[in-house]
Design a protein around this motif. Structure first.
Motif, PDB file in Angstrom:
ATOM      1  N   GLU A  60       0.834  -1.206   0.000  1.00  0.00           N
ATOM      2  CA  GLU A  60       0.000   0.000   0.000  1.00  0.00           C
ATOM      3  C   GLU A  60       0.869   1.257   0.000  1.00  0.00           C
ATOM      4  O   GLU A  60       0.553   2.219  -0.677  1.00  0.00           O
ATOM      5  CB  GLU A  60      -0.930   0.010   1.221  1.00  0.00           C
ATOM      6  CG  GLU A  60      -2.070  -0.983   1.130  1.00  0.00           C
ATOM      7  CD  GLU A  60      -2.835  -1.115   2.438  1.00  0.00           C
ATOM      8  OE1 GLU A  60      -4.072  -1.149   2.382  1.00  0.00           O
ATOM      9  OE2 GLU A  60      -2.188  -1.169   3.514  1.00  0.00           O
ATOM     10  N   GLU A  61       1.960   1.213   0.776  1.00  0.00           N
ATOM     11  CA  GLU A  61       2.869   2.358   0.824  1.00  0.00           C
ATOM     12  C   GLU A  61       3.481   2.616  -0.538  1.00  0.00           C
ATOM     13  O   GLU A  61       3.604   3.756  -0.974  1.00  0.00           O
ATOM     14  CB  GLU A  61       3.973   2.127   1.863  1.00  0.00           C
ATOM     15  CG  GLU A  61       3.561   2.557   3.251  1.00  0.00           C
ATOM     16  CD  GLU A  61       4.703   2.492   4.250  1.00  0.00           C
ATOM     17  OE1 GLU A  61       5.847   2.809   3.875  1.00  0.00           O
ATOM     18  OE2 GLU A  61       4.432   2.120   5.398  1.00  0.00           O
ATOM     19  N   LEU A  62       3.855   1.535  -1.225  1.00  0.00           N
ATOM     20  CA  LEU A  62       4.446   1.649  -2.551  1.00  0.00           C
ATOM     21  C   LEU A  62       3.444   2.257  -3.529  1.00  0.00           C
ATOM     22  O   LEU A  62       3.779   3.167  -4.296  1.00  0.00           O
ATOM     23  CB  LEU A  62       4.903   0.263  -3.039  1.00  0.00           C
ATOM     24  CG  LEU A  62       5.672   0.213  -4.348  1.00  0.00           C
ATOM     25  CD1 LEU A  62       6.944   1.034  -4.254  1.00  0.00           C
ATOM     26  CD2 LEU A  62       6.008  -1.222  -4.705  1.00  0.00           C
ATOM     27  N   LYS A  63       2.199   1.772  -3.466  1.00  0.00           N
ATOM     28  CA  LYS A  63       1.134   2.295  -4.332  1.00  0.00           C
ATOM     29  C   LYS A  63       0.960   3.796  -4.110  1.00  0.00           C
ATOM     30  O   LYS A  63       0.843   4.571  -5.056  1.00  0.00           O
ATOM     31  CB  LYS A  63      -0.183   1.570  -4.008  1.00  0.00           C
ATOM     32  CG  LYS A  63      -0.907   1.020  -5.197  1.00  0.00           C
ATOM     33  CD  LYS A  63      -2.257   0.482  -4.776  1.00  0.00           C
ATOM     34  CE  LYS A  63      -2.517  -0.850  -5.441  1.00  0.00           C
ATOM     35  NZ  LYS A  63      -3.698  -1.510  -4.899  1.00  0.00           N
ATOM     36  N   LEU A  64       0.942   4.185  -2.835  1.00  0.00           N
ATOM     37  CA  LEU A  64       0.775   5.582  -2.457  1.00  0.00           C
ATOM     38  C   LEU A  64       1.945   6.421  -2.966  1.00  0.00           C
ATOM     39  O   LEU A  64       1.738   7.494  -3.531  1.00  0.00           O
ATOM     40  CB  LEU A  64       0.700   5.676  -0.921  1.00  0.00           C
ATOM     41  CG  LEU A  64      -0.241   6.705  -0.338  1.00  0.00           C
ATOM     42  CD1 LEU A  64      -1.684   6.409  -0.722  1.00  0.00           C
ATOM     43  CD2 LEU A  64      -0.105   6.729   1.180  1.00  0.00           C
ATOM     44  N   ALA A  65       3.163   5.905  -2.788  1.00  0.00           N
ATOM     45  CA  ALA A  65       4.360   6.617  -3.232  1.00  0.00           C
ATOM     46  C   ALA A  65       4.356   6.794  -4.747  1.00  0.00           C
ATOM     47  O   ALA A  65       4.679   7.865  -5.260  1.00  0.00           O
ATOM     48  CB  ALA A  65       5.611   5.872  -2.779  1.00  0.00           C
ATOM     49  N   ARG A  66       3.968   5.750  -5.474  1.00  0.00           N
ATOM     50  CA  ARG A  66       3.921   5.830  -6.942  1.00  0.00           C
ATOM     51  C   ARG A  66       2.909   6.876  -7.395  1.00  0.00           C
ATOM     52  O   ARG A  66       3.176   7.638  -8.326  1.00  0.00           O
ATOM     53  CB  ARG A  66       3.584   4.465  -7.538  1.00  0.00           C
ATOM     54  CG  ARG A  66       4.751   3.515  -7.534  1.00  0.00           C
ATOM     55  CD  ARG A  66       4.426   2.239  -8.259  1.00  0.00           C
ATOM     56  NE  ARG A  66       5.612   1.400  -8.346  1.00  0.00           N
ATOM     57  CZ  ARG A  66       5.583   0.084  -8.259  1.00  0.00           C
ATOM     58  NH1 ARG A  66       4.431  -0.544  -8.081  1.00  0.00           N
ATOM     59  NH2 ARG A  66       6.697  -0.608  -8.351  1.00  0.00           N
ATOM     60  N   ALA A  67       1.753   6.905  -6.731  1.00  0.00           N
ATOM     61  CA  ALA A  67       0.715   7.871  -7.081  1.00  0.00           C
ATOM     62  C   ALA A  67       1.220   9.291  -6.819  1.00  0.00           C
ATOM     63  O   ALA A  67       0.993  10.201  -7.627  1.00  0.00           O
ATOM     64  CB  ALA A  67      -0.551   7.607  -6.272  1.00  0.00           C
ATOM     65  N   LYS A  68       1.927   9.462  -5.713  1.00  0.00           N
ATOM     66  CA  LYS A  68       2.466  10.770  -5.360  1.00  0.00           C
ATOM     67  C   LYS A  68       3.504  11.221  -6.396  1.00  0.00           C
ATOM     68  O   LYS A  68       3.513  12.378  -6.816  1.00  0.00           O
ATOM     69  CB  LYS A  68       3.084  10.711  -3.961  1.00  0.00           C
ATOM     70  CG  LYS A  68       3.301  12.055  -3.330  1.00  0.00           C
ATOM     71  CD  LYS A  68       3.676  11.905  -1.862  1.00  0.00           C
ATOM     72  CE  LYS A  68       3.616  13.245  -1.157  1.00  0.00           C
ATOM     73  NZ  LYS A  68       3.810  13.125   0.276  1.00  0.00           N
TER      74      LYS A  68
END
Length: 143
Positions: A111-119
């Motif tokens: 989830e953190e990775l997904k969030l970071a990619r979106a950012k």
């Protein structure tokens, strides 16, 4: 919820409700029931008791709390119990003290990775936009 015909409890009624051992807290508009009562109520309902019977047996005056309250509360508690189990009824899930939203630290690595990619995507788009704006500004100044 913005319910306009919500019951407002008087001081006396609030005191009366607070003497019930199944009540954790009472405000003018709200009764917070003990986790034990919520759990017992859900189990009694599963054994065939009606919401009204459960609340009356627990010492509640339906004229005071409202005749729809038992059914509404049980519906909410049963949904919570079905989703979160016993621990769901033990934590207050509404309002200020609510633990409904997880803290960022509780995110999985995925989830953190997904969030970071979106950012990153967002920031890249922002940089592109600023570059285009700068180019437009430069063109305007030339003319």
């Amino acid at each position: 919820m913005g319910n306009l015909n919500r019951t407002l409890f008087t001081e006396e009624n609030m005191r009366r409700l607070e003497t019930n051992s199944n009540v954790q807290h009472v405000s003018e508009t709200n009764i917070t029931y003990t986790p034990e009562f919520k759990l017992a109520a859900v189990k009694a309902y599963e054994e065939g008791e009606t919401p009204a019977e459960i609340f009356i047996k627990a010492g509640f005056d339906l004229d005071l709390i409202g005749h729809k309250k038992p059914k509404q509360s049980l519906k909410r508690w049963r949904d919570t119990y079905a989703t979160f189990g016993e621990s769901g009824l033990k934590e207050e899930r509404r309002g200020r003290g609510s633990t409904g939203r997880r803290k960022t630290g509780a995110l999985s690595a995925e989830e953190e990775l997904k969030l970071a990619r979106a950012k990153i995507k967002f920031l890249e788009a922002e940089v592109d936009l600023l570059k285009k704006l700068e180019a437009l500004e430069r063109q305007r100044k030339k003319h």
